[in-house]
Enzyme design. Structure first.
Site, PDB file in Angstrom:
ATOM      1  CD  GLU A  15      -1.811   3.016   6.494  1.00 45.59           C
ATOM      2  OE1 GLU A  15      -1.793   3.415   7.675  1.00 45.59           O
ATOM      3  OE2 GLU A  15      -0.885   2.381   5.973  1.00 45.59           O
ATOM      4  NE  ARG A  21       1.391  11.459   8.806  1.00 49.60           N
ATOM      5  CZ  ARG A  21       2.541  10.878   8.428  1.00 49.60           C
ATOM      6  NH1 ARG A  21       3.028  11.108   7.229  1.00 49.60           N
ATOM      7  NH2 ARG A  21       3.191  10.097   9.262  1.00 49.60           N
ATOM      8  CG  ASN A  72      -2.526  11.685  12.288  1.00 46.66           C
ATOM      9  OD1 ASN A  72      -2.378  10.679  12.966  1.00 46.66           O
ATOM     10  ND2 ASN A  72      -1.829  11.910  11.182  1.00 46.66           N
ATOM     11  CD  GLU A 115       0.509   9.749 -15.305  1.00 47.27           C
ATOM     12  OE1 GLU A 115       0.813   9.918 -16.493  1.00 47.27           O
ATOM     13  OE2 GLU A 115       1.285   9.224 -14.471  1.00 47.27           O
ATOM     14  CG  HIS A 118      -0.295   0.139   2.533  1.00 46.89           C
ATOM     15  ND1 HIS A 118      -0.110  -0.943   3.362  1.00 46.89           N
ATOM     16  CD2 HIS A 118       0.231   1.200   3.201  1.00 46.89           C
ATOM     17  CE1 HIS A 118       0.487  -0.556   4.468  1.00 46.89           C
ATOM     18  NE2 HIS A 118       0.711   0.748   4.398  1.00 46.89           N
ATOM     19  CG  HIS A 144       1.978  11.122 -10.301  1.00 46.94           C
ATOM     20  ND1 HIS A 144       3.157  11.575 -10.836  1.00 46.94           N
ATOM     21  CD2 HIS A 144       1.654  10.015 -10.995  1.00 46.94           C
ATOM     22  CE1 HIS A 144       3.525  10.772 -11.830  1.00 46.94           C
ATOM     23  NE2 HIS A 144       2.632   9.806 -11.942  1.00 46.94           N
TER      24      HIS A 144
END
Length: 145
Positions: free
Chosen positions: A73, A26, A77, A140, A22, A92
């Site tokens: 993922e 964030r 936070n 992209e 993965h 990207h």
């Protein structure tokens, strides 16, 4: 490097049958990000976990099962007060789509920022476009149909 050479290299490094699992991003607003990746880009939420003691939520999204597909993922936070500074090192994500033009038309109608209009790559024929997710990460789109 062909697949056989890549497997030999992974084995030589002690990694066995290694593969990418993965990419973690964030995100500032998990609800907006989940809507973007699922409703607009057609991914599925594969699993989600809240960690109250750590004050964060993890959501894994993708086009296929984690056992065989690379996924994203999304890390939220809870105490982040403002959007993240993305920095200059990240490039990207890339997603293959059947029709870049139609995909961009649909996404633009949903308010998605198109940062590079659909068209052939410079000095080539592959049709691409670039969009941004709610946090400003570049994606992209590559025509694969």
């Amino acid at each position: 490097m062909n697949p056989t050479t890549a497997t030999k290299t992974a084995n030589a490094a002690g990694l066995g049958e290694a593969r990418m699992l993965h990419t973690m991003l964030r995100v500032f607003d998990l609800k907006k990000s989940l809507d973007f990746y699922t409703r607009l880009l057609g991914m599925q939420v594969l699993r989600q976990r809240e960690v109250p003691e750590g004050r964060y939520t993890l959501a894994f999204v993708g086009y296929g099962d984690e056992a065989s597909s690379t996924v994203i993922e999304l890390t939220h936070n809870w105490d982040q007060k403002e959007p993240y500074a993305l920095g200059t090192a990240f490039g990207h994500l890339a997603i293959g789509v059947r029709d870049v033009y139609a995909t961009c038309d649909k996404l633009a109608k949903e308010g998605v920022k198109i940062t590079r209009a659909p068209g052939p790559v410079k000095f080539g024929t592959t049709v691409i476009a670039f969009i941004e997710d709610p946090d400003g990460y570049k994606i992209e789109l590559i025509q694969r149909g």
